[in-house]
Design a protein around this motif. Structure first.
Motif, mmCIF file in Angstrom:
data_model
loop_
_atom_site.group_PDB
_atom_site.id
_atom_site.type_symbol
_atom_site.label_atom_id
_atom_site.label_comp_id
_atom_site.label_asym_id
_atom_site.label_seq_id
_atom_site.Cartn_x
_atom_site.Cartn_y
_atom_site.Cartn_z
ATOM 1 N N GLU A 120 1.828 12.734 -6.799
ATOM 2 C CA GLU A 120 1.347 11.543 -6.087
ATOM 3 C C GLU A 120 1.355 11.770 -4.583
ATOM 4 N N ASP A 121 0.394 11.181 -3.907
ATOM 5 C CA ASP A 121 0.401 11.265 -2.448
ATOM 6 C C ASP A 121 1.438 10.310 -1.864
ATOM 7 N N ILE A 122 1.344 9.032 -2.249
ATOM 8 C CA ILE A 122 2.226 8.046 -1.626
ATOM 9 C C ILE A 122 2.511 6.905 -2.602
ATOM 10 N N LYS A 132 7.220 8.173 0.058
ATOM 11 C CA LYS A 132 7.572 6.890 -0.544
ATOM 12 C C LYS A 132 7.911 5.948 0.593
ATOM 13 N N LYS A 133 7.221 4.799 0.589
ATOM 14 C CA LYS A 133 7.485 3.844 1.662
ATOM 15 C C LYS A 133 8.744 3.056 1.372
ATOM 16 N N ASN A 134 9.489 2.827 2.421
ATOM 17 C CA ASN A 134 10.700 2.046 2.321
ATOM 18 C C ASN A 134 10.305 0.576 2.288
ATOM 19 N N PHE A 136 1.289 2.162 7.861
ATOM 20 C CA PHE A 136 0.124 2.823 7.298
ATOM 21 C C PHE A 136 0.020 4.226 7.895
ATOM 22 N N VAL A 137 -0.065 5.224 7.037
ATOM 23 C CA VAL A 137 -0.095 6.614 7.506
ATOM 24 C C VAL A 137 -1.362 7.317 7.027
ATOM 25 N N VAL A 138 -1.713 8.363 7.752
ATOM 26 C CA VAL A 138 -2.884 9.172 7.379
ATOM 27 C C VAL A 138 -2.520 10.651 7.484
HETATM 28 P P1 IMP Z 1 0.406 1.390 -4.308
HETATM 29 O O1 IMP Z 1 -0.245 0.985 -5.611
HETATM 30 O O2 IMP Z 1 0.606 0.201 -3.397
HETATM 31 O O3 IMP Z 1 1.682 2.174 -4.497
HETATM 32 O O4 IMP Z 1 -0.634 2.256 -3.499
HETATM 33 C C1 IMP Z 1 -0.912 3.545 -3.832
HETATM 34 C C2 IMP Z 1 -2.174 4.047 -3.192
HETATM 35 O O5 IMP Z 1 -2.579 3.294 -2.036
HETATM 36 C C3 IMP Z 1 -1.935 5.444 -2.702
HETATM 37 O O6 IMP Z 1 -2.139 6.387 -3.724
HETATM 38 C C4 IMP Z 1 -2.899 5.560 -1.542
HETATM 39 O O7 IMP Z 1 -4.160 5.965 -2.017
HETATM 40 C C5 IMP Z 1 -2.985 4.164 -0.992
HETATM 41 N N1 IMP Z 1 -2.063 3.989 0.143
HETATM 42 C C6 IMP Z 1 -0.934 3.260 0.175
HETATM 43 N N2 IMP Z 1 -0.344 3.337 1.377
HETATM 44 C C7 IMP Z 1 -1.116 4.135 2.150
HETATM 45 C C8 IMP Z 1 -1.030 4.604 3.514
HETATM 46 O O8 IMP Z 1 -0.094 4.329 4.275
HETATM 47 N N3 IMP Z 1 -2.035 5.416 3.917
HETATM 48 C C9 IMP Z 1 -3.074 5.779 3.126
HETATM 49 N N4 IMP Z 1 -3.191 5.369 1.854
HETATM 50 C C10 IMP Z 1 -2.225 4.554 1.359
#
Ligand code: IMP
Length: 209
Positions: free
Chosen positions: A120-122, A151-153, A173-175
Motif C-alpha cells: 500500500e502507498d498510504i 500511515k497517517k496519524n 496531505f502528502v505527495v
Molecule cells: P483511505 O481509504 O482514506 O485510507 O485512503 C487511501 C487512498 O487515498 C490512498 O491509497 C491514496 O490513493 C489516497 N490518499 C490518502 N491520503 C493521501 C495523501 O496524503 N496524498 C495522496 N493520496 C492520498
C-alpha cells in the motif's frame, strides 16, 4: 548524491530529464527524503525475503499510488516473487475516502491458497484498505500481509490490518514517491508536503463536479 543540476561545464545546460514544474514547484517541504525511503524499502525487502523463502508470494499493488513502492520492494527481493495490480476508484468526494470502491482492473490471476502481500502507498482513513482486504479474503488466499509505505496519524481511522509500516506521518496531505495531487508529483523521489497555495489555486480553477 547526484543531481540533474550538478553539471559544471560552461556549455549550454541540457534539458533536465524531468521538467522542473513536475519536480519541485509547489513543494513546501520534504517530509521523507529519498535516502530514508530507500533504506526502509531495502529493510522491508530483506524481511520479506526471509519470511517467504519457499512460498513465491504475490505482491499486490493498487494503482497508481503504490506503483513506485511495489517496484522498488520487488527489485530488492531476491526470492522468486510475482506481482499483480488492481485499479480501483472511490465513490464520493475526491479528497476524502468513502470506502466504497469500484474495481476498474481486477487481478490477472486466482489467489486461492496463495500467500499475498498487499503493498500500500498510504493508509489514511483505512477504508480503502479495509474494503480491499474484505474482497481479497473472500477469494481464500493462504494468508495476507499488509505492508504500507505511509500511515497517517489519525485518531478516527478505522482499525484495519497493517502488518508493517515504513513511516508514520502527521495527518497532512502528502505527495511524491507515487502519490499525486491532481495526477502531478508522483515522480518525486521523496515524500513532500505541498504549499497550501497549490490547493487554493486549484480550487479557484476547479469546476465543481
Ligand atoms: P483511505 O481509504 O482514506 O485510507 O485512503 C487511501 C487512498 O487515498 C490512498 O491509497 C491514496 O490513493 C489516497 N490518499 C490518502 N491520503 C493521501 C495523501 O496524503 N496524498 C495522496 N493520496 C492520498
Amino acid at each position: 548524491m547526484t543531481h540533474h543540476e550538478d553539471n559544471d561545464t560552461d556549455t549550454e545546460q541540457p534539458a533536465p530529464a524531468i521538467p522542473d514544474e513536475t519536480r519541485a514547484d509547489g513543494v513546501a517541504r520534504v517530509l521523507i527524503p529519498e535516502r530514508d525511503i530507500q533504506h526502509e524499502v531495502q529493510a522491508i525487502a530483506r524481511e520479506l525475503d526471509g519470511e517467504y523463502r519457499d512460498d513465491r508470494p504475490l505482491l499486490i499493488g493498487v494503482l497508481k499510488g503504490a506503483a513506485s513502492f511495489l517496484v522498488d520492494v520487488m527489485k530488492h527481493m531476491t526470492i522468486p516473487v510475482e506481482i499483480d495490480f488492481m485499479a480501483i476508484s472511490s465513490y464520493g468526494a475526491s479528497t476524502t475516502s468513502s470506502g466504497v470502491v469500484r474495481i476498474l482492473k481486477d487481478l490477472d490471476q486466482e489467489i486461492v491458497g496463495r500467500r499475498i502481500i498487499i503493498i500500500e502507498d498510504i493508509v489514511d482513513s483505512g477504508l480503502t484498505l479495509q474494503y480491499l482486504l474484505d474482497l481479497l479474503r473472500r477469494r481464500e488466499p493462504k494468508d495476507i500481509r499488509v505492508v504500507a509505505l505511509l500511515k497517517k496519524n489519525k485518531p478516527n481511522a478505522v482499525d484495519v490490518q497493517v502488518d508493517r509500516v515504513a513511516f508514520e506521518i502527521p495527518d497532512e496531505f502528502v505527495v511524491g514517491y507515487g502519490l499525486d495531487y491532481a495526477e502531478i508529483y508522483r515522480n518525486l523521489p521523496y515524500v513532500a508536503v505541498l504549499d497550501p497555495e497549490v490547493y487554493s489555486e486549484a480550487s479557484v480553477k476547479a469546476e465543481p463536479e
